[in-house]
Design an enzyme around this catalytic site. Structure first.
Site, PDB file in Angstrom:
ATOM      1  N   GLU A   1       0.806  -1.218   0.000  1.00 13.81           N
ATOM      2  CA  GLU A   1       0.000   0.000   0.000  1.00 13.81           C
ATOM      3  C   GLU A   1       0.845   1.277   0.000  1.00 13.81           C
ATOM      4  O   GLU A   1       0.497   2.239  -0.712  1.00 13.81           O
ATOM      5  CB  GLU A   1      -0.954  -0.009   1.185  1.00 13.81           C
ATOM      6  CG  GLU A   1      -2.144  -0.935   1.055  1.00 13.81           C
ATOM      7  CD  GLU A   1      -1.841  -2.366   1.492  1.00 13.81           C
ATOM      8  OE1 GLU A   1      -0.656  -2.650   1.755  1.00 13.81           O
ATOM      9  OE2 GLU A   1      -2.781  -3.168   1.587  1.00 13.81           O
TER      10      GLU A   1
ATOM     11  N   HIS B   1      -9.944  -5.856  10.928  1.00 15.06           N
ATOM     12  CA  HIS B   1     -10.647  -5.631   9.664  1.00 15.06           C
ATOM     13  C   HIS B   1     -12.030  -5.021   9.870  1.00 15.06           C
ATOM     14  O   HIS B   1     -12.819  -4.964   8.924  1.00 15.06           O
ATOM     15  CB  HIS B   1     -10.822  -6.950   8.907  1.00 15.06           C
ATOM     16  CG  HIS B   1      -9.548  -7.642   8.554  1.00 15.06           C
ATOM     17  ND1 HIS B   1      -8.822  -8.356   9.464  1.00 15.06           N
ATOM     18  CD2 HIS B   1      -8.864  -7.711   7.388  1.00 15.06           C
ATOM     19  CE1 HIS B   1      -7.742  -8.851   8.877  1.00 15.06           C
ATOM     20  NE2 HIS B   1      -7.742  -8.478   7.627  1.00 15.06           N
TER      21      HIS B   1
END
Length: 340
Positions: A63, A132
């Protein structure tokens, strides 16, 4: 009246991306598994077939590097839409986002802008565990130079994405995964645009204002139906954009109802709920018949257990209970009680 069609929240976002990519050759997508796979939640399904690998770009699991390229592309006049698969992984792009993308226009005296959209997912309900399932939009809201949107309906999801892609500044949009299957009317073409920084009254009422964020709007609307059966009419206000926050629309509602409850799916401590509550205090204090209250997620890591996970975030039943508590049990203390 604008032409509309029924769409899911997921399809509305895909339509927004496709329309803006057709309108502007500079719009392209970056992210992990967004190409042939169509996204881990099928949130980009069909776009690779129409636009190909040069405009729907699968990135490596890195990322920081990929987002750095997106920031650079935006500075050269492109309009990237960068997907962070889970909002929890924003930690990996924080320097490029907070210290570069958000600051470039200011530090270059406007010589460079960063017309960049970051899309990401959030929320509980999938048993994906503490790494998450967080709703971390409050982090982004703390950074000058960014805009932050949290759509709660298919129409707003499409309209906010189209506005965000056309904006000259970096915009973050948080999608609650539990809304992807939600269906609703969506306007067609240019009439679907939803301005950033404009709240909406999702349901009118007279007794109390509930300001709800993201999926909490859907819970609040269901709570409103239950409360109406008891003769209690609450007004539900959806900010749609947390930064900039449309304080005036929220305050106008509170000035009519004289009580306010803020419902936020993010953690309560130092969260968006606190910002909205204090904004109400500053803009509508003289109209309040009771202190503003908050109903937010618990200040704990989100459990993976299907039994414990639902206890973390507010839901319809808790909103009903909190509204009744605020209407009946909370009011300003009598001045006589404060006298020595």
């Amino acid at each position: 009246m604008a032409e509309t069609s029924i769409s899911t929240y997921r399809s509305a976002i895909i339509d927004a991306l496709a329309e803006e990519m057709r309108n502007d050759a500079g719009v392209f997508l970056m992210g992990e598994d967004i190409g042939k796979a169509g996204g881990v939640f099928k949130q980009t399904e069909g776009l690779f077939i129409e636009f190909g690998a040069e405009r729907v770009i699968d990135t490596p699991i890195s990322e920081p590097g990929a987002f750095g390229m997106a920031v650079g592309a935006a500075m050269t006049g492109m309009r990237p839409v960068f997907e962070v698969m889970f909002g929890d992984f924003m930690t990996l792009i924080m320097d490029q986002l907070v210290n570069q993308a958000a600051k470039v226009a200011y530090m270059s005296n406007g010589q460079f802008t960063v017309p960049l959209v970051v899309r990401t997912t959030m929320g509980t309900g999938s048993s994906l565990g503490p790494q998450h399932s967080q709703s971390l939009y409050a982090w982004a809201c703390h950074v000058p130079g960014l805009k932050v949107a949290v759509p709660s309906t298919p129409a707003d999801a499409k309209g906010l994405y189209k506005s965000a892609i056309r904006d000259a500044n970096p915009v973050l949009i948080f999608e609650d995964r539990m809304l992807y299957g939600l269906k609703g009317p969506v306007a067609v073409g240019e009439t679907s645009l939803v301005p950033l920084g404009q709240a909406v009254v999702a349901r009118g009422g007279r007794d109390l204002t509930v300001v709800a964020v993201g999926r909490m709007v859907q819970h609040a609307l269901k709570a409103a139906e239950r409360l109406s059966e008891d003769g209690i009419e609450i007004e539900v206000v959806d900010p749609r954009t947390l930064l900039p926050l449309d304080v005036e629309t929220i305050a106008c509602s509170v000035r009519r109802t004289n009580r306010a409850l803020v419902v936020d799916g993010g953690a309560q401590q130092y969260g968006a709920g606190a910002e909205i509550a204090q904004s109400i205090n500053e803009a509508a204090f003289d109209w309040l018949d009771a202190p503003v209250m908050r109903l937010c997620a618990e200040n704990i890591p989100v459990p993976i257990s299907r039994t414990l996970e639902p206890l973390v975030q507010p839901d319809e039943s808790r909103i009903v209970a909190k509204v009744k508590e605020l209407l009946v049990g909370h009011r300003w203390p009598d001045r006589e009680d404060d006298s020595p």
